[in-house]
Scaffold this motif. Structure first.
Motif, PDB file in Angstrom:
ATOM      1  N   GLY A 227       0.799  -1.220   0.000  1.00 46.23           N
ATOM      2  CA  GLY A 227       0.000   0.000   0.000  1.00 46.23           C
ATOM      3  C   GLY A 227       0.832   1.272   0.000  1.00 46.23           C
ATOM      4  N   LEU A 228       2.081   1.199   0.484  1.00 47.91           N
ATOM      5  CA  LEU A 228       2.917   2.397   0.587  1.00 47.91           C
ATOM      6  C   LEU A 228       3.935   2.534  -0.536  1.00 47.91           C
ATOM      7  CD1 LEU A 228       3.669   2.338   4.434  1.00 47.91           C
ATOM      8  CD2 LEU A 228       1.853   3.564   3.229  1.00 47.91           C
ATOM      9  N   ILE A 229       4.213   1.450  -1.261  1.00 41.35           N
ATOM     10  CA  ILE A 229       5.302   1.451  -2.232  1.00 41.35           C
ATOM     11  C   ILE A 229       5.109   2.487  -3.336  1.00 41.35           C
ATOM     12  CG2 ILE A 229       4.234  -0.391  -3.608  1.00 41.35           C
ATOM     13  CD1 ILE A 229       7.984   0.125  -3.031  1.00 41.35           C
ATOM     14  N   GLU A 230       3.890   2.688  -3.750  1.00 38.70           N
ATOM     15  CA  GLU A 230       3.625   3.611  -4.857  1.00 38.70           C
ATOM     16  C   GLU A 230       3.865   5.060  -4.457  1.00 38.70           C
ATOM     17  OE1 GLU A 230      -0.031   4.707  -7.943  1.00 38.70           O
ATOM     18  OE2 GLU A 230      -0.210   3.011  -6.563  1.00 38.70           O
ATOM     19  N   TYR A 231       3.730   5.381  -3.200  1.00 34.49           N
ATOM     20  CA  TYR A 231       3.832   6.765  -2.741  1.00 34.49           C
ATOM     21  C   TYR A 231       5.215   7.115  -2.184  1.00 34.49           C
ATOM     22  CZ  TYR A 231      -1.228   6.205  -2.926  1.00 34.49           C
ATOM     23  OH  TYR A 231      -2.504   5.940  -3.341  1.00 34.49           O
ATOM     24  N   PHE A 232       5.913   6.166  -1.601  1.00 33.69           N
ATOM     25  CA  PHE A 232       7.143   6.477  -0.886  1.00 33.69           C
ATOM     26  C   PHE A 232       8.401   5.843  -1.470  1.00 33.69           C
ATOM     27  CE2 PHE A 232       3.690   6.888   2.182  1.00 33.69           C
ATOM     28  CZ  PHE A 232       3.941   8.132   2.723  1.00 33.69           C
ATOM     29  N   GLY A 233       8.287   4.868  -2.341  1.00 35.76           N
ATOM     30  CA  GLY A 233       9.483   4.244  -2.907  1.00 35.76           C
ATOM     31  C   GLY A 233      10.322   3.590  -1.827  1.00 35.76           C
ATOM     32  N   TYR A 234      11.632   3.889  -1.863  1.00 35.87           N
ATOM     33  CA  TYR A 234      12.544   3.293  -0.886  1.00 35.87           C
ATOM     34  C   TYR A 234      12.259   3.770   0.539  1.00 35.87           C
ATOM     35  CZ  TYR A 234      15.517   1.154  -4.432  1.00 35.87           C
ATOM     36  OH  TYR A 234      15.997   0.373  -5.447  1.00 35.87           O
ATOM     37  N   MET A 235      11.633   4.923   0.671  1.00 38.92           N
ATOM     38  CA  MET A 235      11.329   5.439   2.003  1.00 38.92           C
ATOM     39  C   MET A 235      10.241   4.634   2.720  1.00 38.92           C
ATOM     40  SD  MET A 235      13.378   7.745   2.864  1.00 38.92           S
ATOM     41  CE  MET A 235      12.497   8.253   4.321  1.00 38.92           C
ATOM     42  N   GLU A 236       9.606   3.737   1.966  1.00 33.50           N
ATOM     43  CA  GLU A 236       8.577   2.931   2.632  1.00 33.50           C
ATOM     44  C   GLU A 236       9.188   1.923   3.601  1.00 33.50           C
ATOM     45  OE1 GLU A 236       7.547  -0.451   2.161  1.00 33.50           O
ATOM     46  OE2 GLU A 236       9.021  -1.079   0.715  1.00 33.50           O
ATOM     47  N   VAL A 237      10.491   1.609   3.446  1.00 33.22           N
ATOM     48  CA  VAL A 237      11.127   0.625   4.325  1.00 33.22           C
ATOM     49  C   VAL A 237      11.145   1.110   5.774  1.00 33.22           C
ATOM     50  CG1 VAL A 237      13.230  -0.662   4.835  1.00 33.22           C
ATOM     51  CG2 VAL A 237      12.497  -0.368   2.464  1.00 33.22           C
ATOM     52  N   PRO A 238      11.726   2.286   6.091  1.00 31.93           N
ATOM     53  CA  PRO A 238      11.693   2.724   7.500  1.00 31.93           C
ATOM     54  C   PRO A 238      10.281   2.991   8.007  1.00 31.93           C
ATOM     55  CG  PRO A 238      12.536   4.474   6.086  1.00 31.93           C
ATOM     56  CD  PRO A 238      12.466   3.248   5.248  1.00 31.93           C
ATOM     57  N   LEU A 239       9.385   3.412   7.092  1.00 29.36           N
ATOM     58  CA  LEU A 239       8.010   3.675   7.508  1.00 29.36           C
ATOM     59  C   LEU A 239       7.298   2.381   7.898  1.00 29.36           C
ATOM     60  CD1 LEU A 239       5.919   5.893   7.840  1.00 29.36           C
ATOM     61  CD2 LEU A 239       5.233   5.537   5.459  1.00 29.36           C
ATOM     62  N   VAL A 240       7.480   1.358   7.090  1.00 28.70           N
ATOM     63  CA  VAL A 240       6.872   0.054   7.403  1.00 28.70           C
ATOM     64  C   VAL A 240       7.454  -0.505   8.697  1.00 28.70           C
ATOM     65  CG1 VAL A 240       6.718  -2.349   6.653  1.00 28.70           C
ATOM     66  CG2 VAL A 240       6.269  -0.515   5.025  1.00 28.70           C
ATOM     67  N   VAL A 241       8.759  -0.385   8.877  1.00 29.28           N
ATOM     68  CA  VAL A 241       9.408  -0.906  10.088  1.00 29.28           C
ATOM     69  C   VAL A 241       8.876  -0.178  11.323  1.00 29.28           C
ATOM     70  CG1 VAL A 241      11.600  -1.102  11.318  1.00 29.28           C
ATOM     71  CG2 VAL A 241      11.480  -1.664   8.888  1.00 29.28           C
ATOM     72  N   ALA A 242       8.730   1.139  11.238  1.00 34.38           N
ATOM     73  CA  ALA A 242       8.247   1.914  12.383  1.00 34.38           C
ATOM     74  C   ALA A 242       6.815   1.528  12.748  1.00 34.38           C
ATOM     75  CB  ALA A 242       8.334   3.406  12.069  1.00 34.38           C
ATOM     76  N   ILE A 243       5.958   1.410  11.744  1.00 36.18           N
ATOM     77  CA  ILE A 243       4.557   1.043  12.008  1.00 36.18           C
ATOM     78  C   ILE A 243       4.472  -0.380  12.561  1.00 36.18           C
ATOM     79  CG2 ILE A 243       2.306   0.669  10.950  1.00 36.18           C
ATOM     80  CD1 ILE A 243       3.018   2.886   8.939  1.00 36.18           C
ATOM     81  N   ALA A 244       5.238  -1.290  11.958  1.00 38.15           N
ATOM     82  CA  ALA A 244       5.234  -2.683  12.418  1.00 38.15           C
ATOM     83  C   ALA A 244       5.742  -2.774  13.853  1.00 38.15           C
ATOM     84  CB  ALA A 244       6.082  -3.540  11.492  1.00 38.15           C
ATOM     85  N   ALA A 245       6.800  -2.018  14.181  1.00 40.90           N
ATOM     86  CA  ALA A 245       7.353  -2.049  15.533  1.00 40.90           C
ATOM     87  C   ALA A 245       6.319  -1.598  16.553  1.00 40.90           C
ATOM     88  CB  ALA A 245       8.592  -1.164  15.611  1.00 40.90           C
ATOM     89  N   PHE A 246       5.540  -0.585  16.201  1.00 41.52           N
ATOM     90  CA  PHE A 246       4.513  -0.094  17.126  1.00 41.52           C
ATOM     91  C   PHE A 246       3.484  -1.180  17.429  1.00 41.52           C
ATOM     92  CE2 PHE A 246       0.219   1.669  17.541  1.00 41.52           C
ATOM     93  CZ  PHE A 246       0.366   2.382  18.718  1.00 41.52           C
ATOM     94  N   PHE A 247       2.958  -1.815  16.400  1.00 37.67           N
ATOM     95  CA  PHE A 247       1.942  -2.849  16.604  1.00 37.67           C
ATOM     96  C   PHE A 247       2.516  -4.051  17.352  1.00 37.67           C
ATOM     97  CE2 PHE A 247      -0.321  -0.466  13.383  1.00 37.67           C
ATOM     98  CZ  PHE A 247      -1.647  -0.648  13.730  1.00 37.67           C
ATOM     99  N   LEU A 248       3.719  -4.459  16.994  1.00 36.27           N
ATOM    100  CA  LEU A 248       4.331  -5.625  17.626  1.00 36.27           C
ATOM    101  C   LEU A 248       4.642  -5.370  19.103  1.00 36.27           C
ATOM    102  CD1 LEU A 248       6.754  -6.700  14.757  1.00 36.27           C
ATOM    103  CD2 LEU A 248       4.719  -7.941  15.512  1.00 36.27           C
ATOM    104  N   LEU A 249       5.107  -4.155  19.416  1.00 33.67           N
ATOM    105  CA  LEU A 249       5.437  -3.836  20.801  1.00 33.67           C
ATOM    106  C   LEU A 249       4.193  -3.753  21.682  1.00 33.67           C
ATOM    107  CD1 LEU A 249       8.280  -1.194  20.327  1.00 33.67           C
ATOM    108  CD2 LEU A 249       8.500  -3.455  21.368  1.00 33.67           C
ATOM    109  N   VAL A 250       3.125  -3.190  21.138  1.00 33.12           N
ATOM    110  CA  VAL A 250       1.885  -3.123  21.907  1.00 33.12           C
ATOM    111  C   VAL A 250       1.364  -4.531  22.191  1.00 33.12           C
ATOM    112  CG1 VAL A 250      -0.525  -2.386  21.864  1.00 33.12           C
ATOM    113  CG2 VAL A 250       1.253  -0.830  21.076  1.00 33.12           C
ATOM    114  N   GLU A 251       1.435  -5.394  21.181  1.00 33.53           N
ATOM    115  CA  GLU A 251       1.007  -6.781  21.391  1.00 33.53           C
ATOM    116  C   GLU A 251       1.889  -7.462  22.435  1.00 33.53           C
ATOM    117  OE1 GLU A 251       0.401 -10.927  18.883  1.00 33.53           O
ATOM    118  OE2 GLU A 251       2.023  -9.545  18.393  1.00 33.53           O
ATOM    119  N   LYS A 252       3.203  -7.253  22.347  1.00 35.62           N
ATOM    120  CA  LYS A 252       4.123  -7.878  23.294  1.00 35.62           C
ATOM    121  C   LYS A 252       3.883  -7.368  24.717  1.00 35.62           C
ATOM    122  CE  LYS A 252       6.984 -10.042  21.684  1.00 35.62           C
ATOM    123  NZ  LYS A 252       7.079 -11.473  21.287  1.00 35.62           N
ATOM    124  N   MET A 253       3.581  -6.090  24.836  1.00 38.62           N
ATOM    125  CA  MET A 253       3.294  -5.515  26.154  1.00 38.62           C
ATOM    126  C   MET A 253       2.075  -6.192  26.780  1.00 38.62           C
ATOM    127  SD  MET A 253       1.852  -1.729  27.028  1.00 38.62           S
ATOM    128  CE  MET A 253       0.329  -2.174  26.195  1.00 38.62           C
TER     129      MET A 253
END
Length: 308
Positions: A227-253
């Motif tokens: 969903g992000l690749i078309e808008y951000f290109g290579y910048m979607e990598v840190p964006l995806v990692v940041a969003i994924a980290a948030f969801f994963l950390l909340v679940e782990k908590m």
């Protein structure tokens, strides 16, 4: 329980390190396919992962609240144990009296209060899956140690010894029946707190609920780069990692908070609470020579932290 306020990022992200490494490799692979090999048909409308992320956020919020409620209830129960331990010790010290056998009375009070300290430690160790008899010789007489060795439930046995001493005090005339009733109410309160703690310990959080949320989070992370690749290109990598980290950390908590007696850094600090009870009860006995604050080196280390 964690003893430091400034928890380092290495500890926080160490909980989801493997998942984040996978997310990085996965999102890099998607962007390489899109940019270098011109596989442009893999993009999807960003509204798809956005809608899924909104639903997962609501589910995570509910799950986190439920997990925190279990942790907070455990803390409330142990707060009640602190108050009831102080109350029953105060009642024993102020109610029990015999002008013709003061030495015997003092021995009775010391034995009762030390047994209450032993009960707190035994309950803490039992809830965490350790041997509840370990270290109790410091507080119990040889007869009491022999008594609890014959029984499976140590904490219930110690309360039984409390009741037997209470019956003896009433029979000997050291307390009257009204005082006996008040002390027995404190015993009932301790028993209720013990039962509540054991209920939390033995009631497993629904596994299917956890699995469904975990599967939803992983599906969301899988769809997010498309969903992000078309808008951000290579910048979607840190964006995806940041969003994924948030969801994963909340679940782990939520996973860590749901079991407050599992000997983890997020546990209810039962050992510290027991030491507070021990200090206060010995102070009531006015026998400061008996109590020596135990150094933190006796605690179970977890990295640079200690479980209390």
């Amino acid at each position: 329980m964690l003893l430091r306020n400034n928890i380092p990022l290495t500890y926080i992200f160490g909980k989801v390190k493997k998942e984040l490494l996978f997310v990085i490799a996965y999102s890099v692979g998607i962007v390489v396919l899109y940019q270098n090999f011109h596989v442009t048909r893999i993009s999807i409308p960003v509204a798809v992962p956005a809608l899924l992320g909104t639903i997962i956020s609501l589910l995570l919020a509910f799950r986190s609240n439920q997990a925190y409620d279990r942790w907070w209830e455990a803390r409330i129960l142990w707060g009640a144990i602190v108050n009831d331990s102080r109350s029953i010790s105060r009642q024993i010290i102020s109610f029990v009296e015999n002008p013709y056998g003061q030495e015997e009375i003092e021995e009775f009070k010391e034995r009762f209060i030390k047994r209450q300290i032993a009960w707190c430690y035994a309950l803490s160790q039992s809830l965490r899956g350790f041997n509840p008899r370990k270290g109790l010789e410091e507080y119990l007489s040889a007869e009491e140690v022999a008594f609890i060795k014959k029984r499976k439930n140590v904490t219930t046995s110690l309360l039984e010894l409390h009741a037997m001493d209470l019956k003896k005090a009433l029979r000997e005339g050291w307390i009257n029946k009204y005082q006996q009733i008040e002390i027995d109410k404190s015993l009932n309160a301790l028993c209720n707190s013990m039962g509540g703690s054991e209920r939390i310990k033995n009631t497993v959080f629904p596994v299917t609920y956890s699995k469904y949320i975990s599967m939803s989070i992983h599906l969301f992370i899988v769809l997010l780069p498309f969903g992000l690749i078309e808008y951000f290109g290579y910048m979607e990598v840190p964006l995806v990692v940041a969003i994924a980290a948030f969801f994963l950390l909340v679940e782990k908590m939520a996973v860590h908070l749901q079991d407050p007696f599992e000997n983890k850094p997020t546990d209810t600090p039962t050992t510290t609470i027991c030491r507070t009870i021990e200090r206060d009860l010995y102070q009531m006995l006015d026998d400061n020579k008996i109590y020596e604050d135990k150094p933190q080196t006796e605690l179970a280390p977890i990295g640079s932290y200690y479980i209390l």
